[in-house]
Write a protein that holds these residues in place. Structure first.
Motif, PDB file in Angstrom:
ATOM      1  N   CYS A 268     -73.433 -29.105  27.711  1.00 23.84           N
ATOM      2  CA  CYS A 268     -72.133 -29.695  27.427  1.00 23.84           C
ATOM      3  C   CYS A 268     -72.135 -31.153  27.875  1.00 23.84           C
ATOM      4  O   CYS A 268     -72.794 -31.504  28.864  1.00 23.84           O
ATOM      5  CB  CYS A 268     -71.011 -28.948  28.151  1.00 23.84           C
ATOM      6  SG  CYS A 268     -70.857 -27.201  27.709  1.00 23.84           S
ATOM      7  N   PRO A 270     -69.407 -34.921  27.670  1.00 23.35           N
ATOM      8  CA  PRO A 270     -68.172 -35.535  27.167  1.00 23.35           C
ATOM      9  C   PRO A 270     -68.463 -36.408  25.957  1.00 23.35           C
ATOM     10  O   PRO A 270     -69.498 -37.069  25.875  1.00 23.35           O
ATOM     11  CB  PRO A 270     -67.687 -36.368  28.354  1.00 23.35           C
ATOM     12  CG  PRO A 270     -68.924 -36.679  29.133  1.00 23.35           C
ATOM     13  CD  PRO A 270     -69.829 -35.498  28.954  1.00 23.35           C
ATOM     14  N   TYR A 271     -67.545 -36.379  25.009  1.00 27.76           N
ATOM     15  CA  TYR A 271     -67.561 -37.322  23.892  1.00 27.76           C
ATOM     16  C   TYR A 271     -66.130 -37.790  23.705  1.00 27.76           C
ATOM     17  O   TYR A 271     -65.266 -37.034  23.255  1.00 27.76           O
ATOM     18  CB  TYR A 271     -68.089 -36.672  22.614  1.00 27.76           C
ATOM     19  CG  TYR A 271     -68.063 -37.605  21.413  1.00 27.76           C
ATOM     20  CD1 TYR A 271     -68.824 -38.765  21.407  1.00 27.76           C
ATOM     21  CD2 TYR A 271     -67.276 -37.328  20.304  1.00 27.76           C
ATOM     22  CE1 TYR A 271     -68.786 -39.638  20.325  1.00 27.76           C
ATOM     23  CE2 TYR A 271     -67.249 -38.175  19.204  1.00 27.76           C
ATOM     24  CZ  TYR A 271     -68.002 -39.334  19.227  1.00 27.76           C
ATOM     25  OH  TYR A 271     -67.979 -40.204  18.159  1.00 27.76           O
ATOM     26  N   LYS A 272     -65.887 -39.038  24.127  1.00 24.41           N
ATOM     27  CA  LYS A 272     -64.536 -39.601  24.065  1.00 24.41           C
ATOM     28  C   LYS A 272     -63.566 -38.664  24.789  1.00 24.41           C
ATOM     29  O   LYS A 272     -63.775 -38.363  25.955  1.00 24.41           O
ATOM     30  CB  LYS A 272     -64.160 -39.894  22.611  1.00 24.41           C
ATOM     31  CG  LYS A 272     -65.121 -40.910  21.971  1.00 24.41           C
ATOM     32  CD  LYS A 272     -64.760 -41.264  20.551  1.00 24.41           C
ATOM     33  CE  LYS A 272     -65.738 -42.307  19.998  1.00 24.41           C
ATOM     34  NZ  LYS A 272     -65.453 -42.672  18.610  1.00 24.41           N
ATOM     35  N   ARG A 273     -62.539 -38.159  24.127  1.00 24.77           N
ATOM     36  CA  ARG A 273     -61.582 -37.318  24.858  1.00 24.77           C
ATOM     37  C   ARG A 273     -61.894 -35.822  24.740  1.00 24.77           C
ATOM     38  O   ARG A 273     -61.078 -34.985  25.100  1.00 24.77           O
ATOM     39  CB  ARG A 273     -60.156 -37.598  24.380  1.00 24.77           C
ATOM     40  CG  ARG A 273     -59.861 -37.248  22.927  1.00 24.77           C
ATOM     41  CD  ARG A 273     -58.429 -37.664  22.594  1.00 24.77           C
ATOM     42  NE  ARG A 273     -58.036 -37.379  21.223  1.00 24.77           N
ATOM     43  CZ  ARG A 273     -57.512 -36.227  20.805  1.00 24.77           C
ATOM     44  NH1 ARG A 273     -57.332 -35.244  21.653  1.00 24.77           N
ATOM     45  NH2 ARG A 273     -57.165 -36.067  19.540  1.00 24.77           N
ATOM     46  N   TRP A 274     -63.097 -35.511  24.243  1.00 26.01           N
ATOM     47  CA  TRP A 274     -63.481 -34.116  24.057  1.00 26.01           C
ATOM     48  C   TRP A 274     -64.658 -33.746  24.954  1.00 26.01           C
ATOM     49  O   TRP A 274     -65.389 -34.612  25.451  1.00 26.01           O
ATOM     50  CB  TRP A 274     -63.847 -33.864  22.593  1.00 26.01           C
ATOM     51  CG  TRP A 274     -62.716 -34.161  21.654  1.00 26.01           C
ATOM     52  CD1 TRP A 274     -61.655 -33.362  21.372  1.00 26.01           C
ATOM     53  CD2 TRP A 274     -62.542 -35.356  20.885  1.00 26.01           C
ATOM     54  NE1 TRP A 274     -60.824 -33.982  20.472  1.00 26.01           N
ATOM     55  CE2 TRP A 274     -61.344 -35.211  20.147  1.00 26.01           C
ATOM     56  CE3 TRP A 274     -63.279 -36.537  20.739  1.00 26.01           C
ATOM     57  CZ2 TRP A 274     -60.868 -36.183  19.292  1.00 26.01           C
ATOM     58  CZ3 TRP A 274     -62.802 -37.524  19.892  1.00 26.01           C
ATOM     59  CH2 TRP A 274     -61.606 -37.350  19.174  1.00 26.01           C
ATOM     60  N   GLN A 275     -64.844 -32.459  25.123  1.00 23.33           N
ATOM     61  CA  GLN A 275     -66.057 -31.911  25.722  1.00 23.33           C
ATOM     62  C   GLN A 275     -66.731 -31.075  24.638  1.00 23.33           C
ATOM     63  O   GLN A 275     -66.114 -30.156  24.079  1.00 23.33           O
ATOM     64  CB  GLN A 275     -65.708 -31.031  26.934  1.00 23.33           C
ATOM     65  CG  GLN A 275     -66.904 -30.431  27.654  1.00 23.33           C
ATOM     66  CD  GLN A 275     -67.529 -31.384  28.661  1.00 23.33           C
ATOM     67  OE1 GLN A 275     -67.247 -32.580  28.631  1.00 23.33           O
ATOM     68  NE2 GLN A 275     -68.373 -30.880  29.538  1.00 23.33           N
ATOM     69  N   CYS A 277     -69.876 -28.625  23.521  1.00 21.57           N
ATOM     70  CA  CYS A 277     -70.857 -27.700  24.083  1.00 21.57           C
ATOM     71  C   CYS A 277     -71.741 -27.148  22.973  1.00 21.57           C
ATOM     72  O   CYS A 277     -71.256 -26.787  21.893  1.00 21.57           O
ATOM     73  CB  CYS A 277     -70.174 -26.540  24.805  1.00 21.57           C
ATOM     74  SG  CYS A 277     -69.301 -27.029  26.310  1.00 21.57           S
ATOM     75  N   GLU A 297     -71.205 -43.231  20.833  1.00 20.22           N
ATOM     76  CA  GLU A 297     -70.159 -43.681  21.747  1.00 20.22           C
ATOM     77  C   GLU A 297     -70.594 -44.958  22.467  1.00 20.22           C
ATOM     78  O   GLU A 297     -69.795 -45.892  22.636  1.00 20.22           O
ATOM     79  CB  GLU A 297     -69.821 -42.594  22.757  1.00 20.22           C
ATOM     80  CG  GLU A 297     -68.652 -42.961  23.650  1.00 20.22           C
ATOM     81  CD  GLU A 297     -68.123 -41.801  24.477  1.00 20.22           C
ATOM     82  OE1 GLU A 297     -67.075 -41.974  25.115  1.00 20.22           O
ATOM     83  OE2 GLU A 297     -68.766 -40.731  24.502  1.00 20.22           O
ATOM     84  N   GLU A 471     -60.729 -29.881  24.397  1.00 22.33           N
ATOM     85  CA  GLU A 471     -60.026 -31.047  24.926  1.00 22.33           C
ATOM     86  C   GLU A 471     -60.456 -31.206  26.375  1.00 22.33           C
ATOM     87  O   GLU A 471     -60.395 -30.252  27.162  1.00 22.33           O
ATOM     88  CB  GLU A 471     -58.511 -30.838  24.853  1.00 22.33           C
ATOM     89  CG  GLU A 471     -57.932 -30.909  23.460  1.00 22.33           C
ATOM     90  CD  GLU A 471     -57.704 -32.351  23.000  1.00 22.33           C
ATOM     91  OE1 GLU A 471     -57.979 -33.280  23.789  1.00 22.33           O
ATOM     92  OE2 GLU A 471     -57.265 -32.528  21.857  1.00 22.33           O
ATOM     93  N   ARG A 472     -60.885 -32.420  26.750  1.00 22.35           N
ATOM     94  CA  ARG A 472     -61.360 -32.621  28.114  1.00 22.35           C
ATOM     95  C   ARG A 472     -60.241 -32.454  29.132  1.00 22.35           C
ATOM     96  O   ARG A 472     -60.441 -31.855  30.193  1.00 22.35           O
ATOM     97  CB  ARG A 472     -61.987 -34.004  28.252  1.00 22.35           C
ATOM     98  CG  ARG A 472     -63.339 -34.135  27.581  1.00 22.35           C
ATOM     99  CD  ARG A 472     -63.860 -35.550  27.627  1.00 22.35           C
ATOM    100  NE  ARG A 472     -64.092 -35.999  28.996  1.00 22.35           N
ATOM    101  CZ  ARG A 472     -64.378 -37.253  29.321  1.00 22.35           C
ATOM    102  NH1 ARG A 472     -64.436 -38.179  28.386  1.00 22.35           N
ATOM    103  NH2 ARG A 472     -64.588 -37.576  30.575  1.00 22.35           N
ATOM    104  N   GLU A 473     -59.055 -32.975  28.820  1.00 22.11           N
ATOM    105  CA  GLU A 473     -57.974 -32.955  29.810  1.00 22.11           C
ATOM    106  C   GLU A 473     -57.419 -31.563  30.030  1.00 22.11           C
ATOM    107  O   GLU A 473     -57.243 -31.117  31.167  1.00 22.11           O
ATOM    108  CB  GLU A 473     -56.861 -33.904  29.364  1.00 22.11           C
ATOM    109  CG  GLU A 473     -55.780 -34.079  30.412  1.00 22.11           C
ATOM    110  CD  GLU A 473     -54.776 -35.158  30.035  1.00 22.11           C
ATOM    111  OE1 GLU A 473     -53.592 -35.002  30.395  1.00 22.11           O
ATOM    112  OE2 GLU A 473     -55.178 -36.149  29.388  1.00 22.11           O
TER     113      GLU A 473
END
Length: 579
Positions: A268, A270-275, A277, A297, A471-473
């Protein structure tokens, strides 16, 4: 002690052929909406079986087992219980990877695909027969995942496939086309009896095709569990067919009984505001997709004009700038793939170094206004073995299923028997894989071993890239997706992800958009689906462009408010359905 890294190039190899031929493009597909649960597979009969399990209160893994059983019957050229699978599973709180990749028999040799003069065999000479058959792993992986996440009884999951095998199903246009395109079916009495008419022609579209042998095999598996394939009469039949073939292999009863699926941690990043996997090694798909996204990115941070999100397509027509950047990022990822990725039980794979943001930023520095042509492998931080790059043939015949259930679970599974119709060896009504040809035919070069060399008990490297996006957050699941397509899978998943996340396309549009990318050979674009202007603009940037069939089969389920949108690839015959 750190070891030096070989910087050998791949040589000027021709673009490999698509693993499965195109069989028509279905225009006018739309994303399907569901409120609670959804299944998508490469054939509507498989999708229906998955949805049936979900309606009975089953989990996503229950749906996947039912879909795989039906695909063994209705899409035999692509996947089945005689092959392997990679499963990415989300149970609502954590993601897991289940590795059902085939293994090389203990009697296999690193040099078994070399001719007496030391030159590699032709692919077809290696593929057809027992020599290429690895120990099947799909059923053990499904069993392992079901033990942890199944909600329905194992026996229930095979009911739809058993009924279809007994009663028959209509031969689809795609299966008819693939039978007609395969020149080796006529050389196998078993396959000829099953797939051809008495006068040697492909079964016509709509012909009811029954498979009582497969029904019996699935009934045994439903009753006895996966042991029915790995022990007893069916195991004896598999070993006997492999070893008695005119091109014999070495698959033994001990190889079958000793096979174990593995639970692994997903890769996994991070890509911008996403994770995002993906599948870890021995698949290269997860690492290569994450490397591509990480390089893109980094490019956007280096130069805002190169932010891929700003390079929106016009309708479904990709912009030359976007194709350029994605293809260049993929060249770098494929170069690292060929150098470093293999079965981690045999080769130390430096995943952390390969996905290091600083390393990916340094790789992005190699991308300029003009194509680099051929990328070399980089030197990621950490220990790197002295290895030679892999030149093995780049083909796989594969299928994809995705599912989400009412309990918060989700699954993406890519499943394969390698080339179309596998090894062309049929046992118990199903085809055996030819996955050993996914190893490098050449085990070493200039005194350096190839990471993906054939060794007893080893799992061949794959490009399969089942993917989950969060969503990462919030940690909320956003999408489950994947595609068949051999070494092009990485390109197909990259395109779908960028279309979905960066270009805000709905899942159907993200899949429908013309395929493109690079496997560190030419820049490839989907034949007949891009404009002459795009070709010209790429050539002006220094790209050597080839138009080829790029027969993806992407299935995708995406969160839409409180519900889901599901889509299937118009290039094959899949569907999505839900409630």
């Amino acid at each position: 002690m750190a070891l030096l890294v070989s910087a050998c190039s791949h040589g000027d190899l021709p673009a490999p052929a698509a693993p499965e031929i195109a069989s028509g493009y279905r225009s006018g597909l739309h994303a399907v909406r569901a409120e609670r649960q959804m299944a998508a597979a490469a054939n509507p009969l498989a999708t229906a079986a998955g949805l049936e399990m979900l309606r009975q209160g089953g989990s996503a893994i229950d749906a996947a087992i039912a879909m795989q059983a039906v695909l063994t019957l209705v899409e035999p050229q692509s996947s089945g219980i005689g092959g392997g699978a990679f499963i990415l599973y989300w149970d609502g709180t954590r993601a897991q990877a289940f590795d059902g990749r085939e293994t090389a028999p203990q009697g296999a040799s690193a040099r078994q695909f070399l001719q007496p003069n030391g030159a590699p065999m032709r692919f077809a000479d290696a593929q057809i027969g027992g020599l290429s058959v690895g120990v099947p792993g799909a059923l053990r992986a499904l069993e392992l995942a079901h033990q942890q996440h199944g909600r329905l009884a194992w026996k229930t999951l095979f009911g739809p496939a058993i009924k279809l095998a007994r009663d028959g199903f209509p031969v689809s246009p795609r299966l008819h086309a693939l039978i007609g395109a395969d020149r080796f079916i006529t050389q196998s009495p078993q396959l000829a009896r099953y797939f051809l008419t008495p006068d040697g022609q492909p079964l016509p579209v709509g012909t009811p095709l029954r498979n009582p042998e497969l029904a019996a095999s699935l009934e045994a598996i439903a009753t006895e569990g996966a042991d029915a394939l790995y022990q007893g009469a069916l195991a004896h039949a598999i070993s006997a067919q492999v070893n008695a073939h005119s091109n014999p292999g070495s698959l033994s009863l001990a190889d079958l009984s000793g096979y174990r699926a593995k639970a692994r941690d997903p890769v996994c990043a991070p890509y911008k505001r996403w994770q995002v996997c993906g599948m870890p090694p021995p698949s290269s798909g997860g690492v290569a997709v994450l490397q591509t996204l990480g390089i893109l990115e980094a490019l956007g941070k280096r130069d805002g004009q190169w932010d891929i999100a700003k390079l929106q397509p016009s309708g479904l027509a990709p912009r030359a700038d976007a194709v350029h950047l994605i293809a260049e990022a993929e060249r770098l990822a494929y170069a690292d793939r060929a150098q470093y990725l293999a079965d981690p039980s045999f080769v130390q794979v430096n995943v952390k170094g390969l996905l290091s943001p600083a390393y990916l930023a340094s790789r992005a520095e190699q991308v300029g206004e003009r194509s680099m042509g051929r990328a070399q492998a980089g030197v990621p931080p950490g220990l790197n073995l002295a290895l030679a790059p892999d030149r093995s043939p780049l083909r796989t015949s594969t299928s994809q299923v995705v599912a989400v259930d009412r309990f918060g679970g989700a699954l993406s599974m890519t499943t394969s028997i390698e080339a179309a119709f596998g090894a062309h060896v049929m046992v118990g009504g199903f085809l055996l894989n030819n996955q050993l040809t996914d190893f490098s035919f050449v085990p070493d070069e200039q005194g350096k071993p190839v990471a993906n060399r054939l060794e007893p008990g080893k799992r061949p490297r794959s490009s399969m890239a089942p993917t989950l996006v969060f969503e990462r957050e919030s940690g909320q699941l956003v999408a489950a997706l994947g595609s068949p397509g051999g070494s092009q899978i990485i390109q197909y998943v990259n395109k779908a992800l960028i279309g979905l996340l960066d270009w805000k396309l709905d899942p159907q549009a993200a899949i429908d958009m013309p395929n493109f990318g690079s496997r560190n050979l030419a820049t490839e674009v989907e034949a007949g689906r891009v404009s002459p202007a795009l070709l010209r603009q790429l050539q002006e940037r220094g790209h050597k462009v080839t138009e080829i069939d790029m027969t993806s089969g992407t299935q995708m389920i995406v969160r839409d408010g409180d519900g889901w949108l599901g889509s299937a690839d118009p290039r094959r015959e899949g569907s999505a359905a839900g409630d």
